[in-house]
Write an enzyme that holds these catalytic residues in place. Structure first.
Site, PDB file in Angstrom:
ATOM      1  N   ASP A  86       1.431   2.852   3.639  1.00 22.08           N
ATOM      2  CA  ASP A  86       0.386   3.420   3.173  1.00 22.08           C
ATOM      3  C   ASP A  86       1.456   5.054   3.358  1.00 22.08           C
ATOM      4  O   ASP A  86       0.677   6.494   2.937  1.00 22.08           O
ATOM      5  CB  ASP A  86      -0.501   4.266   4.340  1.00 22.08           C
ATOM      6  CG  ASP A  86      -2.092   5.020   2.964  1.00 22.08           C
ATOM      7  OD1 ASP A  86      -2.402   5.007   1.989  1.00 22.08           O
ATOM      8  OD2 ASP A  86      -2.916   5.199   4.206  1.00 22.08           O
ATOM      9  N   ARG A 135       2.529   8.413  -6.770  1.00 22.69           N
ATOM     10  CA  ARG A 135       1.785   9.756  -7.074  1.00 22.69           C
ATOM     11  C   ARG A 135       2.095  10.460  -8.779  1.00 22.69           C
ATOM     12  O   ARG A 135       1.224  10.812  -9.093  1.00 22.69           O
ATOM     13  CB  ARG A 135       2.454  11.082  -6.751  1.00 22.69           C
ATOM     14  CG  ARG A 135       2.490  10.756  -4.903  1.00 22.69           C
ATOM     15  CD  ARG A 135       1.191  10.962  -4.667  1.00 22.69           C
ATOM     16  NE  ARG A 135       1.015  11.778  -3.544  1.00 22.69           N
ATOM     17  CZ  ARG A 135      -0.147  11.018  -2.168  1.00 22.69           C
ATOM     18  NH1 ARG A 135      -1.023  10.500  -2.868  1.00 22.69           N
ATOM     19  NH2 ARG A 135       0.226  11.488  -1.140  1.00 22.69           N
ATOM     20  N   HIS A 195       0.722  -1.412   0.055  1.00 29.29           N
ATOM     21  CA  HIS A 195       0.021  -0.205  -0.194  1.00 29.29           C
ATOM     22  C   HIS A 195       0.999   0.899  -0.227  1.00 29.29           C
ATOM     23  O   HIS A 195       1.358   1.939   1.316  1.00 29.29           O
ATOM     24  CB  HIS A 195      -1.046  -0.226   1.519  1.00 29.29           C
ATOM     25  CG  HIS A 195      -2.076   1.131   1.656  1.00 29.29           C
ATOM     26  ND1 HIS A 195      -3.312   0.391   1.503  1.00 29.29           N
ATOM     27  CD2 HIS A 195      -1.943   2.452   0.963  1.00 29.29           C
ATOM     28  CE1 HIS A 195      -3.832   2.420   1.736  1.00 29.29           C
ATOM     29  NE2 HIS A 195      -3.038   2.397   0.676  1.00 29.29           N
ATOM     30  N   HIS A 202     -10.931   1.562   0.482  1.00 37.80           N
ATOM     31  CA  HIS A 202     -10.867   2.658   2.163  1.00 37.80           C
ATOM     32  C   HIS A 202     -12.013   2.295   2.994  1.00 37.80           C
ATOM     33  O   HIS A 202     -13.006   2.959   2.312  1.00 37.80           O
ATOM     34  CB  HIS A 202     -10.075   3.709   1.634  1.00 37.80           C
ATOM     35  CG  HIS A 202     -10.573   5.355   2.384  1.00 37.80           C
ATOM     36  ND1 HIS A 202      -9.253   5.259   2.306  1.00 37.80           N
ATOM     37  CD2 HIS A 202     -11.396   5.499   3.534  1.00 37.80           C
ATOM     38  CE1 HIS A 202      -9.160   6.415   3.521  1.00 37.80           C
ATOM     39  NE2 HIS A 202     -10.324   6.309   4.042  1.00 37.80           N
TER      40      HIS A 202
END
Length: 433
Positions: free
Chosen positions: A312, A70, A66, A184
Site C-alpha cells: 500500500d 499518484r 497495491h 477498501h
C-alpha cells in the site's frame, strides 16, 4: 540496457515448481533479455558482464499488487517514474497501481496514459481501474472498456463501495470479465471522523477511532454478495483478526475470495501513535491495529488464509505530513522497506519460510490479477530479483528512492536485502557494499 549478463553462483528459488525447493548454487546466463542457459561453471566471452551472486538467492521478479504512484494529478507526491525507481530499489519488477489519481483511472484513456508512461521504466506497471465513475460510488464504470484498455482489476480504493447494489453489479461484471473487485473494506458511517484504531490507546489519547467492526462488516457484506453473484472478490489491506476469520470461513465455503496484507500492519500496532508522540507517519488507512490483530494476521499468512503480501505504498509530500495528526493524510511509503520487514517479522521468527514469502510476492499477486508468472527456465524472458533473507541492516533516508519521505521506519533494523533486479533487459543494482 544490459541484454547479456551472467549471474554467477546464485541459488535459484522457483516458487512455481511443485516443491518450491531451493536449488544449489548455479550460474544463469541471459542473452538478449532471455534466459539462455542454466548450469554450473558456464563459460562466456569477455563481452558478457558478470555479477557475483554467490551467497544470494534468485527468484522470479517480485510484484506488489497495491501501490499508489499518484500520476496523473498528484505528481508532487510521486510519479510513475519515481515510484518505479522505489519499486526497483525494493526488489520489485512489477506493481499494480490504484486509481485514486486526478482524474481517477475511470476511463480507458487514463488506463492507457498510465501504461504509456510506464514504458519509460523497467517496471511492469499494471493499472487497476475504478469500480465507479469518478470513484463517487454512484454509477458503475465502463468496466469492459477499462479491461480492454489494460486494467487488471477494479477498485475505488480509499473510497469504499458503500452501496450494496452497486457492489453486486460490479461483482456480476467481474465474473463475466474474469477480473477481481478489490474493495477498501470500510463501512464509513461507523467512523466518519476516525483517525486511528478505536481501542484503549485512542481512548487514552482522546483521538476519534476507526473500529475494527467497520472493516469486518464490509468484509462480511462483500463475501455474501460474492456468494450471491459468483463474482471474484479480493480483500485489500486486511487488518483485523475478525476479518481474517471471515475470509478463512469464506474460503472453506468455496467462495472465490482472496486477501492481501501490508507489511506495516504486520510490524506496528496502534501503540506506535502514542510511543512516537503522534508521528503522522504512523497514520494509515486502515489504521494500525492491536497486538491481537497483528498476531491473527500472521496466523492467516501462515495457514494460507491471506494470499499475498503488499505494501500500500502511499507517498505524501513532506509539507502534507508536517501538520497535526488529525489533519494529516493517511498513508506511508512501503516499497523500499517491504523485504526487510518481511525478513524481520515473518521469516526470522519462522512465521513463513523464504519460499513461502516469495510465493506471496510472486505467484499469488499475479494469479489474483490474471497475469502470467515469470519462471526461471531456459527460453523464458528474464524477470528476476536477486536478494538474501539474512543480512541485517539499518534503513536510512539514503535508502529512500521515492519522491516522498513519509515512512516511520528510518533508523529501523531490517533483515534481508534485495540486491538487484533484472527486468525488461535492464540490470539494476542496489545496496552493494
Amino acid at each position: 540496457m544490459t541484454p547479456d549478463l551472467l549471474l554467477r553462483g546464485g541459488t535459484l528459488l522457483r516458487p512455481e515448481s511443485k516443491s518450491r525447493q531451493l536449488s544449489g548454487p548455479t550460474d544463469l546466463l541471459i542473452r538478449d533479455g532471455t534466459i539462455a542457459e542454466i548450469g554450473d561453471d558456464l563459460e562466456v566471452g569477455e563481452d558478457v558482464p558478470e555479477y557475483d551472486a554467490s551467497g544470494k538467492l534468485i527468484s522470479p521478479g517480485w510484484m506488489d499488487m497495491h501501490v499508489h504512484f499518484r500520476e496523473p494529478g498528484y505528481e508532487h507526491k510521486e510519479t510513475i517514474a519515481t515510484g518505479s525507481r522505489a519499486a526497483l530499489a525494493g526488489g520489485f519488477t512489477d506493481v499494480a497501481c490504484m486509481p485514486n489519481t486526478d482524474p481517477p483511472i475511470h476511463t480507458r484513456d487514463v488506463v492507457e496514459f498510465v501504461r504509456e508512461r510506464a514504458k519509460d521504466t523497467s517496471v511492469g506497471v499494471h493499472p487497476i481501474a475504478c469500480v465507479s465513475k469518478e470513484r463517487a460510488g454512484e454509477e458503475i464504470a465502463e468496466m469492459a472498456d477499462l479491461q480492454a484498455g489494460g486494467a487488471v482489476a477494479f477498485s475505488d480504493d480509499g473510497a469504499p463501495v458503500q452501496k450494496a447494489g452497486l457492489m453486486r453489479r460490479a461483482l456480476e461484471y467481474s465474473s463475466m470479465l474474469d477480473r477481481p473487485i478489490i474493495n477498501h473494506m470500510e463501512e464509513e458511517t461507523l467512523n466518519p471522523n476516525g483517525q486511528m484504531h478505536e481501542g484503549q490507546v485512542s481512548a487514552r489519547l482522546g483521538v476519534d477511532g476507526i473500529p475494527a467492526a467497520s472493516e469486518d462488516v464490509m468484509i462480511a457484506r462483500d463475501i455474501e454478495l460474492t456468494a450471491l453473484t459468483g463474482g471474484d472478490l479480493h480483500v485489500a489491506h486486511i487488518s483485523t483478526a475478525r476479518g481474517v476469520e471471515l475470509v478463512r470461513r469464506a474460503k472453506a465455503r468455496g467462495i472465490p475470495v482472496t486477501a492481501e496484507v501490508c507489511t506495516h500492519h504486520l510490524t506496528l500496532t496502534d501503540e506506535a501513535v502514542e510511543q512516537t508522540g503522534f508521528d503522522t507517519n504512523t497514520k494509515m488507512h486502515p489504521p494500525l491495529r492491536s497486538t491481537a490483530d497483528v498476531a491473527a494476521l500472521k496466523e492467516g499468512l501462515a495457514d494460507g488464509t491471506i494470499d499475498a503480501l503488499c505494501t500500500d505504498h502511499a507517498p505524501h509530500a513532506s509539507h502534507e505530513k508536517a501538520v497535526e495528526f488529525n489533519q494529516a493524510p493517511f498513508g506511508i511509503l512501503g516499497l523500499e522497506t517491504a523485504w526487510g520487514l518481511i525478513g524481520r517479522e515473518l521469516i526470522e521468527p519462522g512465521v513463513l519460510s523464504v519460499e513461502e514469502a516469495v510465493q506471496k510476492l510472486t505467484v499469488a499477486p499475479r494469479r489474483i490479477l490474471r497475469l502470467g508468472v515469470p519462471e526461471i527456465v531456459e527460453g523464458d524472458p528474464a524477470r528476476l530479483t536477486v536478494f538474501d533473507a539474512s543480512t541485517e541492516w539499518t534503513f536510512t533516508e539514503e535508502d529512500i528512492r521515492s519522491k516522498s519521505q513519509n515512512t516511520p521506519f528510518v533508523g529501523s533494523t531490517m533483515v534481508g536485502r534485495p540486491w538487484a533486479v533484472y527486468s525488461d533487459g535492464q540490470f539494476i543494482q542496489h545496496n552493494e557494499e
